[in-house]
Write a protein that holds these residues in place. Structure first.
Motif, PDB file in Angstrom:
ATOM      1  N   VAL A 192       0.917  -1.211   0.142  1.00 48.32           N
ATOM      2  CA  VAL A 192      -0.070  -0.128  -0.215  1.00 48.32           C
ATOM      3  C   VAL A 192       0.739   1.248  -0.075  1.00 48.32           C
ATOM      4  N   TYR A 208      -3.430   3.070  11.848  1.00 44.79           N
ATOM      5  CA  TYR A 208      -3.811   2.681  10.692  1.00 44.79           C
ATOM      6  C   TYR A 208      -2.861   1.481  10.141  1.00 44.79           C
ATOM      7  N   ARG A 235      -4.279  -1.712  11.510  1.00 40.68           N
ATOM      8  CA  ARG A 235      -5.403  -2.100  11.075  1.00 40.68           C
ATOM      9  C   ARG A 235      -5.492  -2.563   9.494  1.00 40.68           C
ATOM     10  N   VAL A 236      -4.782  -1.801   8.531  1.00 44.07           N
ATOM     11  CA  VAL A 236      -4.535  -2.131   7.201  1.00 44.07           C
ATOM     12  C   VAL A 236      -3.582  -3.533   7.101  1.00 44.07           C
ATOM     13  N   VAL A 295      -6.161  -6.096   6.966  1.00 43.53           N
ATOM     14  CA  VAL A 295      -6.842  -6.231   5.807  1.00 43.53           C
ATOM     15  C   VAL A 295      -5.906  -6.972   4.614  1.00 43.53           C
ATOM     16  N   LEU A 296      -4.621  -6.537   4.714  1.00 42.25           N
ATOM     17  CA  LEU A 296      -3.968  -7.203   3.504  1.00 42.25           C
ATOM     18  C   LEU A 296      -3.583  -8.523   3.783  1.00 42.25           C
ATOM     19  N   ARG A 350      -5.437 -10.667   5.480  1.00 38.27           N
ATOM     20  CA  ARG A 350      -6.868 -11.413   4.826  1.00 38.27           C
ATOM     21  C   ARG A 350      -6.680 -11.462   3.581  1.00 38.27           C
ATOM     22  N   ARG A 351      -6.815 -10.432   2.659  1.00 44.54           N
ATOM     23  CA  ARG A 351      -6.930 -10.445   1.107  1.00 44.54           C
ATOM     24  C   ARG A 351      -5.962 -11.610   0.826  1.00 44.54           C
TER      25      ARG A 351
END
Ligand SMILES: Cc1cc2nc3c(=O)[nH]c(=O)nc-3n(C[C@H](O)[C@H](O)[C@H](O)COP(=O)(O)OP(=O)(O)OC[C@H]3O[C@@H](n4cnc5c(N)ncnc54)[C@H](O)[C@@H]3O)c2cc1C
Ligand code: FES
Ligand code: FES
Lengths: 288, 989
Positions: free
Chosen positions: A185, A267, A270-271, A274-275, A277-278
């Motif tokens: 990111v 941030y 938390r991201v 997300v990453l 998981r993806r």
């Protein structure tokens, strides 16, 4: 204009190691110079002697050897991108290489420089960590091998000793039924410095049960780290949505983020979730 | 040769050369010293790629390689690409150029030309390897070379075109697409093919049916300076080496606020090869303001060349001149400074509190409104009947918006060379947008009369406002005066960030009153403009902001209140968009927010209220630029057509609010947003430009203009304007700009004035010359009247059909009959500054889980009056869009608590690169502005005005969240998406 220093150009590895030993600790290896030259110009480092290792034949080439891929430390990011062996056995490394800075930098930047510089935001350590890579370090005293996970120590800190050269990176040819992925990111598509980068690799049995997992996280701690608790939580389980979500949560817990201009600690944490998981979801679908 | 020198042998452009180099030389240093001036310095940190050369055929950044590394290898620079003899003899043309160079010229891929050599070489290496690259491959390959002018659109087109030429194909001429736009034209048909493909196509020019076709004006003429820039000729300030030239360097402050208690330069002075060290003790204390503006400059004069107080990290402390750049740097390190560190303040709202550190406590700065609270200026202006209008409002909306500090990031740094000429006059060769202002402003600082100073502006590698400022000229001149020798000073890239100028950060609080019938009846704006350490441009930027921000909807009651505030940060100045773009962000967002809140169609709501043809600008008189302005009426307005065309071209109504279109995978959501905008064309009643045209023996002309082409193409469009009047091709004019000794006055390149003001001066001068030509033709023909003669095809025609060539007229007038020089000068000033209008449309995708925004497509439809040159005009749009997207998305100067800038490098500062750009498209809707040359208005700043609000509108369309602060970084978007409170302002209904 650069500060004054003496540049030595050895013809062989042995010669390079002698030169480094002779002037240690004032001598520093120079590879692509994409980190070092900027540091010199800004006077963050002022070594008296630079030993040019960019062209040493011993540090170059990518080959297969006893079930391992062996990649010379002098391999540039551009070479990594174009190499068929890497394409076959470590496409995850190419994912990282593809978004590495820009072509001009990729053409000079080497993997050894990327690892030895010890940036927690560097692009190659996450994929190499999930590949279980080791580094080969040579000095006058001989060659030693160190798992990459032990090699990375902290911000600008690695296990590389003065007068030692990182000659190669090696990793076991990944098993069948193994898939890996990388994501970064940034503020835009290919920021030089990532807000965050993540690599994962998963090996599954034919029935979908997870045999081995690797999760590596960049820019979330003083060094690129592995999220071990998250990795272990998946062992012996099929990669269900719930299992993945739990692993992602554990990965986020493993982070020790700081806040800087690229993002706050909160941030980043938390991201990370997300990453992870993806990426796990993505590889779960890819494993053959 | 000292102990550190050595000689290396290498092949440069096919010839073996032996160069003497220092060990510390980079390849860039060595090549430039050996006069390969096409290789440019942009950063030295490996970020910009301007220094790219081919090493054994591969592109490398020559600033990152030691010269010694190139020994025995083959270096290629742009000097090798063309056969120069063929290019220049017998007549200049495109033959002899490499197909890449030709294509760069034909497509308009060259603006300032500073990045051009690097782009050409990188493209060459790509085409050598891959003769048929895809667009993605081209973008990827060019990703290492930054361009700040073009938005990369035409560079990519040029490479595609060159690839075709090299493959032996014969591509059609590169030309804009022209069409007629009547009220009843079916738009779907007209635009279908052009827009739905989303191609980075040639610009589309739409004309009203009644618009007259012209011969030279309106054509996509190649730039008059294109060939020399494509060749990498030594055209820029630093591309000369003078005998005995010294290198200047600037010591800057490490503290945000401090008093210099002691400064000891003795060691630095004692260093052999150092010729001068100047501190605040060594030069007179003369107050000035560094902004290049007309006389008298707006107050306050709060600067001196070197001060005993520093007010931001990067502020000036001392300068040195030495025989080499390395010695100059060494001397800087030897200057011992003892600072008394003072409390500092970085936040403008904190600076306005009682008891805040006072940034300017020196008694000799006059005209500060409220020194204790750091308020430099307090501005109030209003128009209309307050009570009556507010009484009509059924709803009141109030909201706050913030913008950040953006840096111009032109690739050529500030650079200046000063020297005494043989008459004892000081010559200042400098990369400036304002040569005449520099001459006037410099004189008192160095104690010379204006007549003893000559300012020469060579080619400029981009400025975008940052060179409308005296940044180096005074220091460099002081060093020449101190040493008697030529001195050259150039900023480092870090100094560009900390010690040049940037964009004013603003905090805006807008309050709008609307009726239930969608009518905006009142608008109030309270603005805090952060002018940081010094007040330069602080007053005028905020005044323009208020004027444009309140004029777009021109509410019958409008009020502007503004505080301009000092803080201890690097000083902002002029930057393309100049206050207007910040205030557009606020007004356009609030209008979109209101429409959303009220459930109104946003287009309909804006259309009801935007300023129309014939309307008078309510605040034009109250808010001039630093002084009272003039009454203004809108005489041309294509905004309705801009929006109509844009809606159709983007297929707006199919996408906006369409849940199926919005949804992507993995938490991705797409959105479409829009904004409308206006700007100005020059400063009414203030900006003056002059031009001189002189006829030569062969019927060609010299066009001498003070107007300052900084890469925009103004030399070219001025030539087109003159050519149209004189009935000649633009290539028959030799354009020279600008040199205070040889060209007439022009206030310089700023305020979107060159086409409109300088263009009209050129047209007037050309008309005078045309009259002289006709008169002389009458003399030659023995006719007693020149009436009804016409000029065309390099000839003058009488009504009865007889004709003379311009060459015959020229030869006769100079040598044969009634001998005299056909020459004329004309000046122009306008009491109006007609706004160009535009509409921008953005499509983007938001990753709702990470906050990452990807801009996918941007369309700008613009009314710039009549477009003088569609290729340079669309280049202005594309380059402006790149800067606007950067402002909205990722560019920002970030400070730590001590006031130190943490990202003073092009990499971490994040300038959009070629492969990161969205599709950009430009469409022009032509109108005829009665007061402009051939109906033209300005274009260069307009593209900056609308992207931030259009992006915010699109993010809202995608996610339902408004983000009221730029830039829209992933974290900011992510946070907004997570906060339930999507509205924090005051709604009174
Ligand atoms: C514009 C720009 C963009 C960048 N973008 C990215 C990016 O996207 N991702 C990323 O990860 N990095 C990025 N970097 C950082 C840099 O390019 C990489 O870290 C690169 O891999 C460093 O390799 P190098 O060969 O240039 O190392 P050098 O700069 O030559 O050396 C770096 C360090 O490693 C040491 N070293 C080099 N070789 C050896 C060796 N064989 N044995 C022991 N020590 C050695 C040197 O002494 C030095 O301390 C960027 C840099 C720049 C200038
Ligand atoms: S000057 Fe070399 S990369 Fe910018
Ligand atoms: S044309 Fe590329 S930087 Fe100006």
């Amino acid at each position: 204009m650069l500060p004054e220093f003496n540049l030595l150009t050895p013809q062989t590895l042995a010669e390079a190691l002698d030169m480094l030993a002779e002037s240690a600790p004032d001598a520093v290896p120079l590879a692509g110079g994409t980190n070092l030259i900027v540091d010199l110009r800004d006077r963050r480092q002022c070594p008296a002697v630079l030993v040019n290792v960019a062209e040493l034949a011993e540090l170059r080439g990518i080959r297969q050897e006893n079930g391992h891929v062996v990649m010379g430390g002098g391999t540039t990011i551009a070479e990594m991108l174009n190499d068929p062996l890497i394409a076959q056995h470590a496409p995850v490394l190419q994912d990282a290489a593809r978004i590495f800075a820009n072509p001009l930098v990729r053409h000079r930047a080497t993997v050894a420089g990327n690892l030895v510089y010890g940036s927690p935001a560097a692009n190659t350590p996450p994929p190499l960590l999930v590949l279980d890579a080791e580094v080969e370090l040579a000095s006058q005293a001989g060659v030693r091998r160190v798992p990459l996970d032990d090699f990375l120590v902290g911000v600008r800190e690695t296990a590389c000793r003065p007068a030692e050269l990182l000659t190669a990176v090696r990793w076991p040819t990944p098993a069948q039924h193994s898939a890996a992925a990388f994501r970064k990111v940034g503020l835009r598509k290919s920021d030089a410095i990532a807000v965050l980068n993540v690599a994962v690799r998963v090996t599954q049995r034919a029935d979908g049960v997870c045999e081995q997992t690797r999760i590596a996280l960049g820019s979330v701690a003083p060094r690129v780290i592995r999220a071990r608790a998250a990795e272990e939580s998946l062992l012996g389980q099929p990669l269900t949505e719930t299992a993945i979500a739990e692993a992602a949560r554990l990965a986020a817990e493993a982070t020790r983020c700081i806040s800087d201009i690229r993002g706050s600690a909160d941030y980043r944490r938390r991201v990370t979730e997300v990453l992870v998981r993806r990426l796990l979801t993505q590889v779960a679908g890819e494993v053959k | 040769m000292n102990q550190n020198s050595l000689s290396i042998t290498l092949t440069i452009n096919g010839t073996e050369k032996t160069l003497t180099v220092q060990r510390s030389d980079t390849l860039l240093d060595a090549l430039r010293r050996a006069s390969y001036f096409s290789v440019k310095f942009g950063c030295g940190t490996g970020d910009c790629g301007a220094c790219t050369v081919l090493l054994d055929g591969e592109p490398v950044r020559s600033c990152q390689i030691r010269a010694t590394e190139a020994a025995g290898r083959a270096v290629t620079t742009v000097e090798a690409l063309a056969d120069k003899e063929q290019v220049f003899l017998p007549s200049p043309g495109l033959a002899g150029l490499h197909p890449l160079q030709r294509a760069f010229i034909e497509t308009g891929a060259i603006q300032c030309g500073y990045c051009t050599p690097a782009q050409l070489l990188t493209a060459k290496a790509l085409l050598d390897r891959q003769p048929n690259p895809s667009e993605a491959e081209i973008r990827e390959a060019l990703g290492g070379v930054l361009c700040r002018c073009t938005g990369y659109v035409k560079i990519v087109q040029a490479v595609q075109r060159a690839a075709a030429l090299l493959r032996g194909e014969d591509p059609a001429p590169f030309a804009p697409i022209e069409a007629t736009l009547a009220p009843d034209t079916p738009l779907a048909e007209l635009l279908g093919e052009y827009s739905r493909v989303g191609a980075d196509g040639a610009p589309l020019i739409l004309s009203p049916p009644e618009m007259e076709h012209l011969n030279v004006v309106g054509q996509g003429e190649p730039k008059v300076d294109g060939v020399k820039l494509a060749l990498g000729q030594p055209a820029f300030t630093d591309d000369i080496q003078m005998e005995g030239m010294l290198y200047g360097a600037l010591l800057t402050s490490p503290h945000a606020h401090a008093r210099i208690k002691q400064i000891d330069a003795s060691q630095a002075r004692a260093l052999p090869g150092v010729h001068a060290v100047l501190t605040h003790r060594d030069i007179p204390r003369v107050k000035y303001a560094s902004g290049g503006q007309s006389y008298p400059q707006p107050p306050p004069f709060d600067q001196v060349c070197l001060d005993d107080t520093v007010r931001h990290v990067g502020d000036r402390v001392a300068v040195v001149a030495a025989e080499t750049p390395a010695l100059a740097q060494q001397a800087l390190r030897l200057i011992e400074v003892e600072y008394e560190v003072l409390p500092h303040v970085l936040d403008p709202q904190a600076a306005m509190q009682d008891g805040a550190p006072i940034v300017h406590d020196e008694p000799d700065t006059e005209g500060i409104y409220d020194r204790q609270r750091n308020i430099v200026h307090h501005i109030e202006a209003e128009g209309g009947d307050r009570e009556a209008q507010w009484a009509k409002a059924d709803y009141t909306f109030e909201q706050e918006y913030r913008t950040s500090q953006q840096q111009q990031a032109h690739i050529e740094p500030h650079v200046c060379i000063t020297y005494w000429d043989e008459d004892g006059r000081l010559v200042v060769r400098t990369s400036t947008q304002v040569p005449f202002h520099i001459r006037r402003m410099l004189a008192p600082l160095i104690g010379l009369p204006v007549k003893q100073i000559r300012v020469v502006k060579p080619r400029i590698g981009g400025g975008f406002g940052n060179k409308q400022e005296m940044i180096l000229e005074d220091l460099c001149a002081h060093l020449t005066i101190a040493t008697g020798r030529p001195v050259r000073m150039e900023y480092t890239r870090a100094q560009e960030f900390t010690s040049s100028r940037s964009r004013h950060p603003q905090i805006m609080r807008y309050k709008i009153g609307v009726t239930a019938e969608m009518e905006v009846v009142a608008t109030e704006l309270y603005l805090i403009g952060d002018t940081c350490a010094y007040g330069t441009h602080g007053l005028t930027v905020q005044m323009v902001g208020g004027q444009k921000g309140l004029t777009l909807y021109n509410a019958p009651y409008s009020k502007f209140v503004c505080d301009v505030v000092y803080t201890n940060k690097p000083t902002p100045g002029a930057f393309r968009g100049y206050g207007s773009m910040q205030c557009h962000f606020g007004i356009e967002m609030l209008m979109s927010e209101i429409a959303d809140r009220m459930g109104w169609d946003v287009i309909e709501f804006k259309r009801r209220n935007w300023i129309k043809q014939g309307e008078e600008l309510l605040l034009a008189k109250a808010l001039g630029e630093g002084r009272e302005g003039f009454q203004q009426i809108i005489r041309s307005n294509g905004l309705e057509d801009c929006v109509r065309v844009g809606l159709e071209a983007t297929d707006w109504y199919h996408k906006r609010g369409n849940e199926t279109w919005r949804q992507g995978e993995n938490g991705m959501r797409r959105g479409i947003g829009m904004s409308v905008m206006l700007h100005g064309s020059g400063i009414a009643g203030l900006d003056m430009a002059a031009a001189t045209i002189k006829m030569n023996d062969d019927g060609s002309f010299n066009l001498l203009v003070g107007a300052t082409d900084l890469g925009t193409g103004s030399d070219t469009i001025l030539a087109q304007i003159a050519a149209e009047v004189l009935g000649i091709p633009a290539t028959d004019l030799v354009v020279y700009s600008s040199d205070t000794d040889f060209t007439p006055f022009d206030k310089g390149a700023y305020a979107s004035s060159t086409t409109y003001i300088s263009g009209e001066a050129v047209r007037k001068a050309a008309l005078k010359v045309a009259a002289q030509i006709k008169d002389h033709a009458a003399t030659m023909l023995g006719s007693d009247t020149s009436e009804d003669m016409t000029l065309r095809d390099r000839q003058v025609f009488t009504p009865d059909g007889s004709s003379l060539t311009l060459e015959q007229v020229a030869l006769s007038s100079l040598h044969q009959q009634d001998q005299h020089q056909i020459i004329a000068s004309a000046s122009h000033i306008s009491y109006e500054c007609p706004p160009p209008f535009g509409a921008q449309f953005v499509e983007l995708a938001v990753d709702t889980e990470t906050g990452q925004v990807t801009v996918e497509r941007v369309l700008m439809v613009a009314d710039a009056g009549r477009v003088i040159n569609p290729i340079t005009a669309s280049g202005q749009v594309e380059g402006g869009l790149q800067q606007a997207i950067g402002f909205a998305h990722c560019e920002e100067m970030v400070y730590d608590e001590s006031g130190r800038l943490v990202n003073p490098r092009l990499g971490p500062y994040r300038v959009y690169r070629c492969h990161e750009m969205p599709h950009l498209e430009a469409i022009f809707v032509q109108t005829e502005e009665p007061t402009g040359p051939f109906g033209a208005k300005s274009i260069s700043e307009l593209p900056l005005d609308g992207i931030a609000p259009a992006m915010a509108d699109a993010i809202h369309d995608a996610t339902g969240v408004w983000i009221r602060e730029v830039p829209f970084t992933p974290e900011r978007v992510w946070r907004a998406l997570r906060s339930a409170d999507t509205y924090s302002g005051v709604w009174q209904i």
